[in-house]
Design a protein around this motif. Structure first.
Motif, PDB file in Angstrom:
ATOM      1  N   ARG A  64      40.305  50.622  77.530  1.00  0.00           N
ATOM      2  CA  ARG A  64      39.112  51.784  77.971  1.00  0.00           C
ATOM      3  C   ARG A  64      39.630  52.923  78.985  1.00  0.00           C
ATOM      4  NH1 ARG A  64      33.517  49.531  80.476  1.00  0.00           N
ATOM      5  NH2 ARG A  64      32.863  49.558  78.287  1.00  0.00           N
ATOM      6  N   GLY A  65      39.398  53.912  78.925  1.00  0.00           N
ATOM      7  CA  GLY A  65      39.389  54.886  79.922  1.00  0.00           C
ATOM      8  C   GLY A  65      40.503  55.840  79.544  1.00  0.00           C
ATOM      9  N   GLY A 100      38.246  55.703  74.917  1.00  0.00           N
ATOM     10  CA  GLY A 100      37.097  56.101  75.554  1.00  0.00           C
ATOM     11  C   GLY A 100      36.452  54.860  76.114  1.00  0.00           C
ATOM     12  N   LYS A 101      35.221  54.735  75.871  1.00  0.00           N
ATOM     13  CA  LYS A 101      34.203  53.687  76.203  1.00  0.00           C
ATOM     14  C   LYS A 101      34.867  52.294  76.074  1.00  0.00           C
ATOM     15  CE  LYS A 101      30.919  53.637  72.541  1.00  0.00           C
ATOM     16  NZ  LYS A 101      29.348  53.756  72.214  1.00  0.00           N
ATOM     17  N   PRO A 253      41.208  59.765  91.035  1.00  0.00           N
ATOM     18  CA  PRO A 253      41.606  58.622  91.426  1.00  0.00           C
ATOM     19  C   PRO A 253      42.133  57.798  90.176  1.00  0.00           C
ATOM     20  CG  PRO A 253      39.516  59.026  92.228  1.00  0.00           C
ATOM     21  CD  PRO A 253      40.006  60.185  91.489  1.00  0.00           C
ATOM     22  N   ILE A 254      43.024  57.103  90.038  1.00  0.00           N
ATOM     23  CA  ILE A 254      43.499  56.178  88.982  1.00  0.00           C
ATOM     24  C   ILE A 254      43.539  54.801  89.335  1.00  0.00           C
ATOM     25  CG2 ILE A 254      45.561  55.667  87.598  1.00  0.00           C
ATOM     26  CD1 ILE A 254      46.619  58.498  88.071  1.00  0.00           C
ATOM     27  N   VAL A 255      42.655  54.066  88.821  1.00  0.00           N
ATOM     28  CA  VAL A 255      42.541  52.636  89.080  1.00  0.00           C
ATOM     29  C   VAL A 255      42.677  51.760  87.693  1.00  0.00           C
ATOM     30  CG1 VAL A 255      41.201  50.780  89.906  1.00  0.00           C
ATOM     31  CG2 VAL A 255      40.744  52.723  90.870  1.00  0.00           C
ATOM     32  N   GLN A 256      44.035  51.155  87.833  1.00  0.00           N
ATOM     33  CA  GLN A 256      44.058  50.477  86.497  1.00  0.00           C
ATOM     34  C   GLN A 256      44.328  48.925  86.360  1.00  0.00           C
ATOM     35  OE1 GLN A 256      48.206  51.251  84.809  1.00  0.00           O
ATOM     36  NE2 GLN A 256      47.812  49.914  83.099  1.00  0.00           N
ATOM     37  N   TRP A 257      43.521  48.113  85.771  1.00  0.00           N
ATOM     38  CA  TRP A 257      43.719  46.871  85.722  1.00  0.00           C
ATOM     39  C   TRP A 257      44.158  46.472  84.146  1.00  0.00           C
ATOM     40  CZ3 TRP A 257      41.873  42.778  82.692  1.00  0.00           C
ATOM     41  CH2 TRP A 257      41.937  41.384  83.364  1.00  0.00           C
ATOM     42  N   GLY A 258      45.407  46.114  83.851  1.00  0.00           N
ATOM     43  CA  GLY A 258      45.785  45.996  82.673  1.00  0.00           C
ATOM     44  C   GLY A 258      45.553  47.109  81.384  1.00  0.00           C
ATOM     45  N   PRO A 259      44.778  46.715  80.488  1.00  0.00           N
ATOM     46  CA  PRO A 259      44.447  47.842  79.425  1.00  0.00           C
ATOM     47  C   PRO A 259      43.271  48.612  79.840  1.00  0.00           C
ATOM     48  CG  PRO A 259      43.245  45.622  78.862  1.00  0.00           C
ATOM     49  CD  PRO A 259      44.029  45.195  80.314  1.00  0.00           C
ATOM     50  N   PHE A 260      42.751  48.443  80.910  1.00  0.00           N
ATOM     51  CA  PHE A 260      41.636  49.407  81.561  1.00  0.00           C
ATOM     52  C   PHE A 260      42.286  50.317  82.322  1.00  0.00           C
ATOM     53  CE2 PHE A 260      39.557  45.253  80.483  1.00  0.00           C
ATOM     54  CZ  PHE A 260      39.312  45.497  79.290  1.00  0.00           C
ATOM     55  N   VAL A 261      41.786  51.747  82.374  1.00  0.00           N
ATOM     56  CA  VAL A 261      42.146  52.648  83.351  1.00  0.00           C
ATOM     57  C   VAL A 261      40.937  53.460  83.699  1.00  0.00           C
ATOM     58  CG1 VAL A 261      43.446  54.543  84.034  1.00  0.00           C
ATOM     59  CG2 VAL A 261      44.669  52.772  82.424  1.00  0.00           C
ATOM     60  N   ILE A 268      36.331  49.191  86.964  1.00  0.00           N
ATOM     61  CA  ILE A 268      37.084  48.340  86.048  1.00  0.00           C
ATOM     62  C   ILE A 268      36.431  46.912  86.013  1.00  0.00           C
ATOM     63  CG2 ILE A 268      39.233  46.813  86.899  1.00  0.00           C
ATOM     64  CD1 ILE A 268      40.062  49.651  85.730  1.00  0.00           C
ATOM     65  N   GLU A 269      35.761  46.680  87.196  1.00  0.00           N
ATOM     66  CA  GLU A 269      34.890  45.230  87.034  1.00  0.00           C
ATOM     67  C   GLU A 269      34.108  45.340  85.743  1.00  0.00           C
ATOM     68  OE1 GLU A 269      33.661  44.959  91.023  1.00  0.00           O
ATOM     69  OE2 GLU A 269      35.265  44.072  91.761  1.00  0.00           O
ATOM     70  N   GLN A 270      33.212  46.555  85.564  1.00  0.00           N
ATOM     71  CA  GLN A 270      32.567  46.596  84.471  1.00  0.00           C
ATOM     72  C   GLN A 270      32.976  46.618  83.096  1.00  0.00           C
ATOM     73  OE1 GLN A 270      28.966  46.917  84.842  1.00  0.00           O
ATOM     74  NE2 GLN A 270      29.188  46.607  82.746  1.00  0.00           N
ATOM     75  N   ALA A 271      34.195  47.132  83.060  1.00  0.00           N
ATOM     76  CA  ALA A 271      35.177  46.938  81.766  1.00  0.00           C
ATOM     77  C   ALA A 271      35.521  45.451  81.539  1.00  0.00           C
ATOM     78  CB  ALA A 271      36.309  47.961  82.130  1.00  0.00           C
ATOM     79  N   ILE A 272      35.902  44.845  82.543  1.00  0.00           N
ATOM     80  CA  ILE A 272      36.085  43.338  82.254  1.00  0.00           C
ATOM     81  C   ILE A 272      34.961  42.681  81.953  1.00  0.00           C
ATOM     82  CG2 ILE A 272      37.196  41.295  83.460  1.00  0.00           C
ATOM     83  CD1 ILE A 272      38.634  43.223  85.302  1.00  0.00           C
TER      84      ILE A 272
END
Length: 280
Positions: A64-65, A100-101, A253-261, A268-272
């Motif tokens: 995502r992102g 994207g989403k 701002p760039i916030v990455q957690w694994g496959p989500f940026v 990020i929490e919403q993506a997870i």
């Protein structure tokens, strides 16, 4: 246009790592350099003729992102995703996927022997497009222009443009330029780079001079952002191969957690959460 070369600011050696179901690769652009090379987030090179290094591939996983650009030099990789896209990327082909989403996809080698060689680049999306509808494009090698320069060198225009030759892939906001350059002699070659772009050169093969500095193979040369410079000067030997990439920084701002940026931790929490609940 006057020819004033950017300088080499940093030289980065790619780090061996394993990803997917155990694919051995070299990670060149890591999180350490994401801010400096905005909008580029990651660059991996996979190169092996041992099927044990690549045969397991990359089973289904989310993104995502941001966007992924897969460029194959040798071998074949099958892409399949939950948006209904499926296809095989072979030698010289490019796959451009906008997550994207959110998208779930797999990348599986189509071969069981021989050389597998290619690159995957991650390019950030602006905040306004991070939740856009996913999309996918395959560009066969025959549709990617190859220019022979006045000096006789070969420039493959994957994205952006070379003088008045426009590549098949264009993106607003980040305006990436992606050139695969094959040197054919010791004649110097000046590569234009748009003003304001962050840029780097990756040496695939050979030991060419990048802005006068010798760069060993499988190294990334990060180029200075000199406002007076109009490009970068390359010089090497016949057979040297380099990737030259540049892009317009987003400055977000760039916030990455694994496959989500994303841009914030809450996103990020919403993506997870969306992934875990099957809503990605």
């Amino acid at each position: 246009m006057s020819q004033s070369s950017r300088k080499t600011e940093h030289i980065v050696q790619g780090q061996p790592t394993r990803d997917g179901a155990g694919v051995n690769l070299i990670r060149v652009l890591t999180q350490q350099w994401q801010r400096r090379l905005d909008p580029f987030l990651m660059l991996d090179e996979f190169r092996s003729d041992d099927p044990n290094d690549y045969i397991a591939g990359f089973p289904e996983h989310p993104h995502r992102g941001f966007e992924t650009v897969t460029y194959m030099l040798a071998g074949q990789m099958r892409h399949k995703d939950n948006a209904g896209h499926e296809g095989v990327v072979g030698p010289g082909d490019v796959q451009w996927m906008t997550a994207g989403k959110g998208i779930l996809h797999s990348e599986t080698p189509e071969q069981v022997a021989g050389l597998m060689h290619g690159f995957q680049l991650w390019i950030n999306l602006p905040a306004k497009n991070k939740l856009a509808k996913p999309s996918y494009a395959e560009v066969p090698a025959a549709q990617i222009p190859v220019v022979t320069t006045d000096e006789g060198h070969r420039v493959k225009v994957v994205a952006g443009s070379w003088n008045d030759i426009v590549g098949p892939l264009q993106r607003p906001d980040t305006n990436p330029v992606y050139l695969d350059i094959q040197l054919t002699s010791a004649q110097p070659l000046f590569v234009p780079i748009p003003a304001g772009h962050n840029a780097f050169v990756y040496v695939v093969q050979g030991q060419p001079h990048v802005a006068g500095q010798t760069i060993a193979p499988r190294r990334m040369a990060i180029l200075s952002n000199d406002s007076q410079a109009t490009g970068v000067l390359l010089q090497g030997q016949a057979g040297d191969q380099l990737l030259v990439l540049s892009g317009q920084p987003l400055g977000e701002p760039i916030v990455q957690w694994g496959p989500f940026v994303m841009n914030t931790r809450s996103e990020i929490e919403q993506a997870i959460s969306d992934y875990q609940s099957g809503q990605l």
